[in-house]
Write an enzyme that holds these catalytic residues in place. Structure first.
Site, mmCIF file in Angstrom:
data_model
loop_
_atom_site.group_PDB
_atom_site.id
_atom_site.type_symbol
_atom_site.label_atom_id
_atom_site.label_comp_id
_atom_site.label_asym_id
_atom_site.label_seq_id
_atom_site.Cartn_x
_atom_site.Cartn_y
_atom_site.Cartn_z
ATOM 1 N N ARG A 11 18.480 32.293 -8.028
ATOM 2 C CA ARG A 11 18.968 31.053 -8.654
ATOM 3 C C ARG A 11 17.867 30.398 -9.464
ATOM 4 O O ARG A 11 17.409 29.306 -9.177
ATOM 5 C CB ARG A 11 19.569 30.151 -7.581
ATOM 6 N N SER A 21 27.675 28.914 -8.205
ATOM 7 C CA SER A 21 27.807 27.542 -8.708
ATOM 8 C C SER A 21 29.142 27.335 -9.400
ATOM 9 O O SER A 21 29.836 26.352 -9.142
ATOM 10 C CB SER A 21 26.690 27.224 -9.713
ATOM 11 N N ASP A 35 25.483 32.231 -12.807
ATOM 12 C CA ASP A 35 25.536 31.860 -11.394
ATOM 13 C C ASP A 35 26.981 31.651 -10.921
ATOM 14 O O ASP A 35 27.541 30.565 -11.033
ATOM 15 C CB ASP A 35 24.701 30.593 -11.197
ATOM 16 N N TYR A 44 17.158 25.536 -0.992
ATOM 17 C CA TYR A 44 18.220 25.561 -0.003
ATOM 18 C C TYR A 44 17.815 24.777 1.239
ATOM 19 O O TYR A 44 16.654 24.434 1.425
ATOM 20 C CB TYR A 44 18.529 27.001 0.413
ATOM 21 N N GLN A 94 21.105 30.573 -14.558
ATOM 22 C CA GLN A 94 22.152 29.553 -14.375
ATOM 23 C C GLN A 94 23.471 29.929 -15.041
ATOM 24 O O GLN A 94 24.538 29.699 -14.492
ATOM 25 C CB GLN A 94 21.672 28.205 -14.891
HETATM 26 P P1 NAD Z 1 25.003 25.921 -0.276
HETATM 27 O O1 NAD Z 1 26.429 26.222 -0.613
HETATM 28 O O2 NAD Z 1 24.183 26.967 0.362
HETATM 29 O O3 NAD Z 1 24.991 24.620 0.705
HETATM 30 C C1 NAD Z 1 25.733 23.462 0.434
HETATM 31 C C2 NAD Z 1 24.950 22.250 0.906
HETATM 32 O O4 NAD Z 1 24.972 22.133 2.336
HETATM 33 C C3 NAD Z 1 23.474 22.267 0.517
HETATM 34 O O5 NAD Z 1 23.224 21.140 -0.313
HETATM 35 C C4 NAD Z 1 22.743 22.183 1.839
HETATM 36 O O6 NAD Z 1 21.556 21.429 1.753
HETATM 37 C C5 NAD Z 1 23.763 21.507 2.722
HETATM 38 N N1 NAD Z 1 23.539 21.629 4.171
HETATM 39 C C6 NAD Z 1 23.128 22.714 4.874
HETATM 40 N N2 NAD Z 1 23.034 22.423 6.191
HETATM 41 C C7 NAD Z 1 23.432 21.129 6.342
HETATM 42 C C8 NAD Z 1 23.566 20.254 7.455
HETATM 43 N N3 NAD Z 1 23.285 20.676 8.683
HETATM 44 N N4 NAD Z 1 23.997 18.995 7.233
HETATM 45 C C9 NAD Z 1 24.264 18.583 5.970
HETATM 46 N N5 NAD Z 1 24.172 19.352 4.883
HETATM 47 C C10 NAD Z 1 23.755 20.617 5.062
HETATM 48 O O7 NAD Z 1 24.216 25.403 -1.519
HETATM 49 P P2 NAD Z 1 24.562 25.402 -3.060
HETATM 50 O O8 NAD Z 1 25.533 24.335 -3.323
HETATM 51 O O9 NAD Z 1 24.950 26.765 -3.487
HETATM 52 O O10 NAD Z 1 23.158 25.052 -3.714
HETATM 53 C C11 NAD Z 1 22.195 24.322 -3.062
HETATM 54 C C12 NAD Z 1 20.905 24.243 -3.867
HETATM 55 O O11 NAD Z 1 20.692 25.272 -4.799
HETATM 56 C C13 NAD Z 1 20.819 22.994 -4.680
HETATM 57 O O12 NAD Z 1 19.492 22.566 -4.646
HETATM 58 C C14 NAD Z 1 21.133 23.396 -6.046
HETATM 59 O O13 NAD Z 1 20.638 22.498 -7.016
HETATM 60 C C15 NAD Z 1 20.424 24.700 -6.070
HETATM 61 N N6 NAD Z 1 20.974 25.529 -7.135
HETATM 62 C C16 NAD Z 1 20.124 26.008 -8.095
HETATM 63 C C17 NAD Z 1 20.654 26.757 -9.140
HETATM 64 C C18 NAD Z 1 19.791 27.289 -10.233
HETATM 65 O O14 NAD Z 1 18.743 26.739 -10.504
HETATM 66 N N7 NAD Z 1 20.190 28.383 -10.868
HETATM 67 C C19 NAD Z 1 21.987 27.040 -9.185
HETATM 68 C C20 NAD Z 1 22.811 26.539 -8.187
HETATM 69 C C21 NAD Z 1 22.288 25.782 -7.155
#
Ligand code: NAD
Length: 364
Positions: A122, A133, A130, A226, A127
């Site tokens: 990621r 996302s 992805d 993450y 992006q």
């Molecule tokens: P995900 O689907 O793995 O998780 C969803 C959310 O659940 C996350 O925000 C995580 O912190 C939260 N979580 C986990 N355990 C928890 C708990 N016990 N209580 C409360 N919340 C909890 O994550 P995602 O949505 O796929 O992406 C998360 C991260 O990745 C973000 O920082 C996002 O900005 C980043 N990201 C980066 C890129 C990129 O740069 N290409 C693309 C997508 C996402």
């Protein structure tokens, strides 16, 4: 001769998305590929066969799988369908080869070079490819609409001749991609929205969408942006504060996840039992076991007047836009190795090297 690309018709029950739209077919044709589309592949997402033909594709026949060099899909074909593919072909999709031993074996037996897109690093450059996302955005949106549909109340505040209706209090658990879209959607519907996450940087993101950050006193930022797993003490503290807070909440949408692990259990059975009758929980994490102990994946149940829904494959419910986004992700990814009608892998490109499966093969 130009490489042949096959767009599969999805076989998984309820799957309406498609891996290429007429728009991306046109782009692949421009990249010199010859495109075959399985009849009806786009119908679930509103793309008729003729639209693919107009974009420069041909309809696939019975023999096409055995001839295609590159196969595009949303969910992995089953082992029998994998067995029909050309030896050494390349397969791109949300393949989850480790999730099913028979599938992994079939891919290996056929010498298929797989690119499970969920493995894509990621990074900023990735992006536009992805799929996690793009599909999570649709899932978060739909989860809130399902919650609004199930809730026996309005989301917005209303001032009517029959009195004032107070806005619903909506809590979004987990503020990743799906959670942030859920917050934005609930906000647009007029609810009072709160969100919480264990990554502290989500506070600003939640607030920028007009939500309130619910501080449960736990911070667990992990590797690569993450979350990490919580310690037992952290989890107990989070649980204690959350249990108290949930008593005043009308709707909960759960989206919390930790990569490669079952969904964290955040809402316990006693918490559900203590919620007000008429409350609704929609657990988007149902696919990986659910954030709520009461969740039954694929079902909507009622417990002491609290509705708990565990819908599956929410992205497929928004198949038109989910497919448009997914197919662009796929096109951007395959553009890394499809050029001028040929396939060429640059294994120095980490997006290819880190996404491929099996990860390690004999020297190229
Ligand atoms: P995900 O689907 O793995 O998780 C969803 C959310 O659940 C996350 O925000 C995580 O912190 C939260 N979580 C986990 N355990 C928890 C708990 N016990 N209580 C409360 N919340 C909890 O994550 P995602 O949505 O796929 O992406 C998360 C991260 O990745 C973000 O920082 C996002 O900005 C980043 N990201 C980066 C890129 C990129 O740069 N290409 C693309 C997508 C996402």
């Amino acid at each position: 001769m130009a490489i042949e690309v096959l767009v599969l018709k999805e076989a998984a029950p309820g799957e309406r998305r498609v891996a290429a739209t007429p728009e991306t077919v046109k782009k692949l044709v421009a990249a010199g590929a010859s495109i075959k589309v399985e009849p009806g592949a786009g119908l679930g997402a509103g793309f008729v066969d003729q639209a693919y033909i107009d974009a420069g594709a041909q309809m696939a026949t019975h023999d096409t799988p055995a001839q295609a060099d590159l196969v595009l899909c949303v969910q992995s074909p089953d082992p029998a369908a994998i067995g029909q593919l050309k030896q050494g072909a390349t397969l791109v999709g949300m393949l989850q080869p480790q999730a099913d031993a028979a599938r992994g074996d079939a891919l290996k037996a056929r010498g298929i070079l797989s690119f499970p897109l969920e493995k894509l690093p990621r990074t900023t450059r990735a992006q536009a490819m992805d799929v996690l996302s793009s599909q999570a955005g649709m899932a978060g949106y739909k989860a809130v609409l399902i919650a609004a549909q199930l809730a026996p109340r309005f989301f917005p505040m209303l001032t009517t001749a029959a009195g004032t209706i107070r806005p619903s209090k909506v809590l979004i658990v987990g503020a990743g991609v799906a959670g942030l879209q859920a917050i934005a959607t609930a906000k647009r519907l007029g609810a009072q929205v709160e969100g919480f996450d264990v990554r502290p940087e989500t506070r600003e993101q939640i607030e920028s969408l007009g939500g309130k950050f619910l501080d449960l006193g736990v911070s667990a930022a992990g590797e690569g942006g993450y979350a990490r797993q919580l310690t037992d003490e952290e989890r107990a503290e989070q649980q204690r504060r959350l249990a108290e807070h949930l008593k005043g909440i009308d709707v909960v949408v759960c989206t919390a996840a930790v990569p490669g692990r079952p969904a964290p259990k955040i809402i316990t059975m006693p918490m559900v039992e203590a919620m007000k009758p008429g409350s609704v929980i929609v657990d988007l994490a149902a696919e990986t076991g659910g954030n709520c102990e009461a969740t039954k994946p694929g079902q909507t149940i009622e417990l002491n007047g609290v509705t708990v829904a565990g819908p599956l494959n929410l992205a497929s419910m928004g198949a038109v836009h989910a497919s448009e986004m997914y197919s662009r992700n796929v096109f951007n990814f395959v553009s890394l190795f499809v050029k001028e009608g040929a396939i060429n892998f640059d294994w120095n490109d980490e997006l290819l090297a880190k996404t491929r499966w099996p990860e390690v093969v004999a020297a190229e």
